[in-house]
Design an enzyme around this catalytic site. Structure first.
Site, PDB file in Angstrom:
ATOM      1  NE  ARG A  34      -1.642  -1.943   3.085  1.00  0.00           N
ATOM      2  CZ  ARG A  34      -1.958  -2.175   4.452  1.00  0.00           C
ATOM      3  NH1 ARG A  34      -3.249  -2.127   4.951  1.00  0.00           N
ATOM      4  NH2 ARG A  34      -1.188  -3.023   5.097  1.00  0.00           N
ATOM      5  NE  ARG A  43      -6.180  -3.725  -1.158  1.00  0.00           N
ATOM      6  CZ  ARG A  43      -7.542  -3.239  -0.788  1.00  0.00           C
ATOM      7  NH1 ARG A  43      -8.533  -3.508  -1.653  1.00  0.00           N
ATOM      8  NH2 ARG A  43      -8.027  -3.302   0.442  1.00  0.00           N
ATOM      9  CG  ASP A  79      -1.817 -12.499   2.978  1.00  0.00           C
ATOM     10  OD1 ASP A  79      -1.340 -11.463   3.124  1.00  0.00           O
ATOM     11  OD2 ASP A  79      -2.180 -13.192   3.800  1.00  0.00           O
ATOM     12  CE1 TYR A 154      -3.167 -13.333  11.160  1.00  0.00           C
ATOM     13  CE2 TYR A 154      -1.356 -14.449  10.810  1.00  0.00           C
ATOM     14  CZ  TYR A 154      -1.995 -13.233  11.137  1.00  0.00           C
ATOM     15  OH  TYR A 154      -1.306 -12.080  10.874  1.00  0.00           O
TER      16      TYR A 154
HETATM   17  O1  CP3 Z   1       5.921  -8.982   0.200  1.00  0.00           O
HETATM   18  C1  CP3 Z   1       5.155  -8.707  -0.863  1.00  0.00           C
HETATM   19  O2  CP3 Z   1       4.962  -7.843  -1.226  1.00  0.00           O
HETATM   20  C2  CP3 Z   1       4.526  -9.840  -1.313  1.00  0.00           C
HETATM   21  C3  CP3 Z   1       2.976  -9.893  -0.664  1.00  0.00           C
HETATM   22  C4  CP3 Z   1       2.725 -10.325   0.540  1.00  0.00           C
HETATM   23  C5  CP3 Z   1       1.333  -9.811   1.145  1.00  0.00           C
HETATM   24  N1  CP3 Z   1       1.468 -10.441   2.350  1.00  0.00           N
HETATM   25  C6  CP3 Z   1       0.168  -8.872   0.558  1.00  0.00           C
HETATM   26  C7  CP3 Z   1      -0.597  -8.326   1.383  1.00  0.00           C
HETATM   27  C8  CP3 Z   1       3.139 -10.964   1.614  1.00  0.00           C
HETATM   28  C9  CP3 Z   1       4.704 -11.727   1.650  1.00  0.00           C
HETATM   29  C10 CP3 Z   1       2.166 -11.163   2.806  1.00  0.00           C
HETATM   30  C11 CP3 Z   1       2.724 -11.954   3.905  1.00  0.00           C
HETATM   31  C12 CP3 Z   1       1.955 -11.822   5.136  1.00  0.00           C
HETATM   32  N2  CP3 Z   1       0.581 -11.801   5.236  1.00  0.00           N
HETATM   33  C13 CP3 Z   1       2.493 -12.006   6.585  1.00  0.00           C
HETATM   34  C14 CP3 Z   1       3.879 -12.262   6.717  1.00  0.00           C
HETATM   35  C15 CP3 Z   1       4.426 -11.029   6.737  1.00  0.00           C
HETATM   36  C16 CP3 Z   1       4.454 -10.019   7.826  1.00  0.00           C
HETATM   37  O3  CP3 Z   1       4.288  -8.870   7.572  1.00  0.00           O
HETATM   38  O4  CP3 Z   1       4.487 -10.610   9.107  1.00  0.00           O
HETATM   39  C17 CP3 Z   1       1.430 -12.180   7.170  1.00  0.00           C
HETATM   40  C18 CP3 Z   1       1.397 -11.949   8.869  1.00  0.00           C
HETATM   41  C19 CP3 Z   1      -0.028 -11.951   6.408  1.00  0.00           C
HETATM   42  C20 CP3 Z   1      -1.496 -11.733   6.853  1.00  0.00           C
HETATM   43  C21 CP3 Z   1      -1.921 -10.353   6.607  1.00  0.00           C
HETATM   44  N3  CP3 Z   1      -2.342 -10.048   5.435  1.00  0.00           N
HETATM   45  C22 CP3 Z   1      -2.166  -9.511   7.561  1.00  0.00           C
HETATM   46  C23 CP3 Z   1      -2.036  -9.184   8.910  1.00  0.00           C
HETATM   47  C24 CP3 Z   1      -2.745  -8.248   6.682  1.00  0.00           C
HETATM   48  C25 CP3 Z   1      -3.532  -7.012   7.211  1.00  0.00           C
HETATM   49  C26 CP3 Z   1      -2.754  -6.370   7.706  1.00  0.00           C
HETATM   50  C27 CP3 Z   1      -2.011  -5.273   6.800  1.00  0.00           C
HETATM   51  O5  CP3 Z   1      -0.786  -5.272   6.610  1.00  0.00           O
HETATM   52  O6  CP3 Z   1      -2.743  -4.385   6.396  1.00  0.00           O
HETATM   53  C28 CP3 Z   1      -2.686  -8.694   5.346  1.00  0.00           C
HETATM   54  C29 CP3 Z   1      -3.098  -8.085   4.197  1.00  0.00           C
HETATM   55  C30 CP3 Z   1      -2.302  -7.673   3.044  1.00  0.00           C
HETATM   56  N4  CP3 Z   1      -1.496  -8.791   2.424  1.00  0.00           N
HETATM   57  C31 CP3 Z   1      -1.848  -6.678   2.382  1.00  0.00           C
HETATM   58  C32 CP3 Z   1      -1.031  -6.803   1.395  1.00  0.00           C
HETATM   59  C33 CP3 Z   1      -0.414  -5.953   0.434  1.00  0.00           C
HETATM   60  C34 CP3 Z   1      -2.508  -5.271   2.688  1.00  0.00           C
HETATM   61  C35 CP3 Z   1      -3.833  -5.142   2.334  1.00  0.00           C
HETATM   62  C36 CP3 Z   1      -4.541  -4.384   1.308  1.00  0.00           C
HETATM   63  O7  CP3 Z   1      -4.061  -4.388   0.332  1.00  0.00           O
HETATM   64  O8  CP3 Z   1      -5.727  -3.948   1.792  1.00  0.00           O
END
Ligand code: CP3
Length: 352
Positions: A34, A43, A79, A154
């Protein structure tokens, strides 16, 4: 797969193998996200699940940071929670992830599907193929999955958690069911990651984002055995394996014994100390992501400090200690990647 001649091999893959590099490689966890204008525009039209499940969109999100910044690796847009759907749970992002009807008691395990995830997550494989084609060898592409503990948290909590009380209670009160849950996650994750490697992922990172919630003893007894089985199942894929954990420096040696060749660390430990405690491992990390919001001189000083501590070490990959924050100015990301290359030149002798 045939390996390319050394001159064409990327500095990221060379560093994973603890070989000499011309400059320190750099990429950032959550580099597709983001803080980027293109991703934010995407998005407004699509949900995160739509982007992840539409290979053309996932490919576009993967490439945006590569087009903008001098990064040494791409990470496929997906994700860690996607395999939960393959296991039969309902997942939504509101925007924080939410899992409907989480696993709260041993009998809930009966609701989990045990079909291999490789097929139901084929869209990730297709995104990987598209991204590999677009990258055209410019930088390698990293595939990934969540670690057994982080995924289990989770599945049990039903979403993000601060204290992981339900997860810890499940682990302690139902050790048999806990082991069963970990094994099911390992099975699904192995099939998912084999599919990613077969589709063209050139390295694999396992995110154990919340492992640091555990005591060393709970980690060793409840998490390490399944995590070891995961890594031993991945060894045969022949790609570098990265194991990232946050808050795990209190049991870093145990964490590293899970089997990955590259250990991803957060900012709660000096990188020099991590190298000393991890002989034979490559180390990835570990700038506090909050520093990307700091004034340039503060950011630069912190980056140079890490580069200095890691200088002369084989197998150093510059990254953050956790994912990029949404408030991050893209220009700071650009500057940081350039400083790493400029100041992170390593002598060919590189000790460690
Ligand atoms: O690294 C990258 O650019 C590749 C994409 C990627 C996403 N999630 C896309 C995403 C990767 C590698 C992840 C991993 C992920 N997802 C983790 C491990 C890494 C970390 O940060 O600890 C975890 C715990 C998640 C679970 C998850 N997904 C959460 C807790 C959330 C919401 C919190 C937040 O950051 O907003 C997501 C959503 C998410 N996954 C987003 C993205 C770009 C943002 C949400 C959106 O676009 O609205």
């Amino acid at each position: 797969m045939k390996s390319p001649p050394p001159s064409l091999e990327s500095r990221f893959l060379r560093a994973c193998a603890r070989r000499d590099v011309d400059a320190v490689p750099v990429w950032f966890m959550r580099q597709a996200g983001r803080y980027l204008p293109g991703y934010r525009a995407l998005r407004t039209r699509h949900s995160i699940l739509d982007i992840a499940k539409t290979p053309e969109l996932a490919c576009e999100a993967t490439l945006e940071p590569i087009r903008k910044f001098a990064l040494d690796a791409a990470i496929i847009f997906a994700d860690i929670l996607l395999p939960l759907e393959a296991m039969g749970l309902r997942l939504s992002f509101v925007p924080a992830p939410r899992i409907e009807r989480p696993i709260r008691r041993p009998s809930d395990l009966k609701r989990l599907a045990s079909r291999p995830a490789g097929e139901s997550l084929a869209f990730v494989g297709e995104a990987i193929r598209l991204a590999r084609r677009e990258l055209d060898g410019k930088v390698p592409l990293i595939g990934f999955a969540g670690a057994p503990f982080t995924l289990a948290s989770y599945m049990i909590e039903g979403g993000p958690s601060r204290d992981f009380l339900l997860t810890k209670a499940f682990l302690r009160e139902n050790p048999g069911a806990w082991t069963n849950l970990m094994e099911r996650i390992v099975r699904v994750t192995l099939s998912y990651l084999r599919m990613q490697a077969a589709s063209g992922a050139q390295a694999i990172q396992i995110f154990d984002s919340w492992a640091g919630a555990l005591s060393p003893e709970d980690y060793r007894a409840g998490v390490l055995p399944a995590t070891k089985r995961l890594f031993s199942g991945l060894k045969g894929l022949g790609v570098p394996l990265i194991y990232f954990g946050s808050g795990a420096s209190g049991f870093l040696e145990d964490f590293a014994s899970a089997g990955a060749g590259v250990i991803g660390i957060d900012w709660r430990i000096d990188i020099g100390e991590a190298f000393r405690r991890l002989p034979g491992k490559a180390v990835q990390g570990n700038l506090d992501p909050a520093l990307l919001l700091a004034p340039r001189p503060v950011l630069k000083k912190a980056a140079l400090r890490i580069l200095r501590q890691a200088s002369g070490r084989r197998g150093f990959i510059f990254n953050l200690g956790h994912g990029i924050l949404p408030q991050t100015p893209p220009d700071n990301v650009r500057a940081l990647a350039e400083w790493v290359h400029q100041y992170g030149r390593q002598g060919s002798g590189g000790g460690g």
